[in-house]
Design a protein around this motif. Structure first.
Motif, PDB file in Angstrom:
ATOM      1  N   HIS A 101      -2.809 -12.132 -11.842  1.00  0.00           N
ATOM      2  CA  HIS A 101      -1.792 -12.907 -11.130  1.00  0.00           C
ATOM      3  C   HIS A 101      -2.206 -14.370 -11.005  1.00  0.00           C
ATOM      4  O   HIS A 101      -1.362 -15.272 -11.076  1.00  0.00           O
ATOM      5  CB  HIS A 101      -1.554 -12.318  -9.735  1.00  0.00           C
ATOM      6  N   PHE A 104       0.119  -6.994   2.009  1.00  0.00           N
ATOM      7  CA  PHE A 104      -0.868  -6.943   0.925  1.00  0.00           C
ATOM      8  C   PHE A 104      -2.289  -6.909   1.471  1.00  0.00           C
ATOM      9  O   PHE A 104      -3.153  -6.213   0.943  1.00  0.00           O
ATOM     10  CB  PHE A 104      -0.699  -8.142  -0.008  1.00  0.00           C
ATOM     11  N   GLY A 126      -3.297  -3.543   0.391  1.00  0.00           N
ATOM     12  CA  GLY A 126      -3.655  -3.816  -0.997  1.00  0.00           C
ATOM     13  C   GLY A 126      -2.407  -3.914  -1.850  1.00  0.00           C
ATOM     14  O   GLY A 126      -1.314  -3.476  -1.438  1.00  0.00           O
ATOM     15  N   LEU A 127      -2.543  -4.451  -3.043  1.00  0.00           N
ATOM     16  CA  LEU A 127      -1.381  -4.601  -3.921  1.00  0.00           C
ATOM     17  C   LEU A 127      -0.774  -3.250  -4.273  1.00  0.00           C
ATOM     18  O   LEU A 127       0.441  -3.080  -4.238  1.00  0.00           O
ATOM     19  CB  LEU A 127      -1.781  -5.353  -5.196  1.00  0.00           C
ATOM     20  N   ASP A 128      -1.597  -2.290  -4.619  1.00  0.00           N
ATOM     21  CA  ASP A 128      -1.085  -0.985  -5.027  1.00  0.00           C
ATOM     22  C   ASP A 128      -0.431  -0.236  -3.866  1.00  0.00           C
ATOM     23  O   ASP A 128       0.574   0.448  -4.044  1.00  0.00           O
ATOM     24  CB  ASP A 128      -2.214  -0.131  -5.611  1.00  0.00           C
ATOM     25  N   GLY A 129      -0.998  -0.365  -2.672  1.00  0.00           N
ATOM     26  CA  GLY A 129      -0.466   0.372  -1.531  1.00  0.00           C
ATOM     27  C   GLY A 129       0.707  -0.293  -0.840  1.00  0.00           C
ATOM     28  O   GLY A 129       1.455   0.367  -0.101  1.00  0.00           O
ATOM     29  N   SER A 151      -7.917  -7.703  -3.602  1.00  0.00           N
ATOM     30  CA  SER A 151      -6.842  -7.103  -4.402  1.00  0.00           C
ATOM     31  C   SER A 151      -6.686  -7.824  -5.736  1.00  0.00           C
ATOM     32  O   SER A 151      -6.500  -7.194  -6.780  1.00  0.00           O
ATOM     33  CB  SER A 151      -5.517  -7.142  -3.641  1.00  0.00           C
ATOM     34  N   LYS A 204       7.300  -7.003  -7.210  1.00  0.00           N
ATOM     35  CA  LYS A 204       6.139  -7.056  -6.326  1.00  0.00           C
ATOM     36  C   LYS A 204       5.038  -7.935  -6.909  1.00  0.00           C
ATOM     37  O   LYS A 204       4.324  -8.627  -6.169  1.00  0.00           O
ATOM     38  CB  LYS A 204       5.615  -5.646  -6.068  1.00  0.00           C
ATOM     39  N   ASP A 205       4.871  -7.929  -8.217  1.00  0.00           N
ATOM     40  CA  ASP A 205       3.839  -8.761  -8.841  1.00  0.00           C
ATOM     41  C   ASP A 205       4.115 -10.238  -8.628  1.00  0.00           C
ATOM     42  O   ASP A 205       3.197 -11.016  -8.326  1.00  0.00           O
ATOM     43  CB  ASP A 205       3.743  -8.456 -10.344  1.00  0.00           C
ATOM     44  N   ARG A 249       4.314  -1.828  -0.045  1.00  0.00           N
ATOM     45  CA  ARG A 249       5.664  -1.391  -0.402  1.00  0.00           C
ATOM     46  C   ARG A 249       6.671  -2.469  -0.011  1.00  0.00           C
ATOM     47  O   ARG A 249       6.556  -3.099   1.042  1.00  0.00           O
ATOM     48  CB  ARG A 249       6.023  -0.089   0.322  1.00  0.00           C
ATOM     49  N   LEU A 301      -9.391  -6.719  -8.056  1.00  0.00           N
ATOM     50  CA  LEU A 301      -9.177  -5.351  -8.530  1.00  0.00           C
ATOM     51  C   LEU A 301      -8.205  -5.319  -9.700  1.00  0.00           C
ATOM     52  O   LEU A 301      -8.256  -4.415 -10.530  1.00  0.00           O
ATOM     53  CB  LEU A 301      -8.657  -4.478  -7.387  1.00  0.00           C
ATOM     54  N   HIS A 302      -7.351  -6.323  -9.752  1.00  0.00           N
ATOM     55  CA  HIS A 302      -6.375  -6.410 -10.848  1.00  0.00           C
ATOM     56  C   HIS A 302      -6.763  -7.489 -11.860  1.00  0.00           C
ATOM     57  O   HIS A 302      -5.902  -8.068 -12.527  1.00  0.00           O
ATOM     58  CB  HIS A 302      -4.980  -6.652 -10.279  1.00  0.00           C
TER      59      HIS A 302
END
Length: 220
Positions: free
Chosen positions: A131, A36, A40-43, A123, A67-68, A45, A126-127
């Motif tokens: 969370h 992470f 980042g969270l989006d990237g 991250s 993932k969240d 895997r 950005l969200h």
């Protein structure tokens, strides 16, 4: 089943299974933190996290729904780590000015040693911190604010600090002075033509921060 056959069956004791589960979860959280922080969270895997942790991807989903939820667990672990380190400072046993200085120094040094913490917070922001709103991380912030409030009150009662200082606002200022400098180092260094993460530059920055914060809290 004969007696000899039954004796050959190996049953893993519950405490050992729990230790294995604990080790697996710890490895997953460390791997997820690194993934992470880097991607980042989006990237990030789940395959990458599984590879880093050397576990089967299905095991990650077994312990963490998605993932969240995994990112939320990583954030909670990160906040718990810094709060535990803060508590070891024993700030309430120090004279108020020294306690404030030590908190500033700790916040600066922690950020320098743990860049992954700042990456995780980036991250999370950005969200929209969704969370964190669902986690217990907010509860972990209470002790440091309470401690800082007691330090400020002690300093005020001893005639050292001025009154009316909001401990939450002061803590945010301490964190901001550190985090802005670290997160914007590349652009600031390029604009001003200075290597702002050199040992000398970091020492100057920390001294400036201590002077700034103590200059604010101390009485004239």
């Amino acid at each position: 089943m004969t007696v000899s056959t039954a004796a050959a069956v190996k049953v893993t004791p519950a405490p050992e299974r729990q230790r294995d589960a604990g080790r697996s979860q710890a490895a997953i959280l460390v791997a997820a933190r690194d993934e992470f922080a880097e991607m980042g969270l989006d990237g990030a895997r789940m395959e990458g996290i599984a590879t880093r942790a050397a576990v089967n991807k299905r095991l990650i989903y077994y312990y963490f729904r998605d993932k969240d939820q995994l990112f939320q667990a990583v954030l909670e672990k990160a906040y718990q780590h810094i709060r535990n380190a803060e508590q070891k400072l024993n700030l309430l046993n120090l004279p108020p000015p020294e306690a404030v200085r030590k908190l500033v120094e700790f916040t600066w040094n922690y950020c320098m040693k743990h860049p992954e913490f700042q990456s995780l917070l980036t991250s999370a922001n950005l969200h929209k911190a969704r969370h964190l709103r669902q986690s217990r991380a907010r509860e972990l912030n209470s002790p440091v604010i309470d401690t800082l409030g007691r330090i400020l009150e002690q300093g005020r009662s001893e005639g050292l600090f001025r009154g009316g200082i909001d401990p939450t606002q002061l803590y945010i200022s301490i964190a901001a002075l550190t985090f802005f400098y670290r997160s914007n180092n590349d652009t600031l260094s390029a604009i001003f033509g200075r290597h702002l993460l050199s040992p000398k530059a970091k020492q100057e920055r920390l001294a400036h921060m201590c002077d700034l914060i103590l200059g604010y809290v101390m009485r004239d």
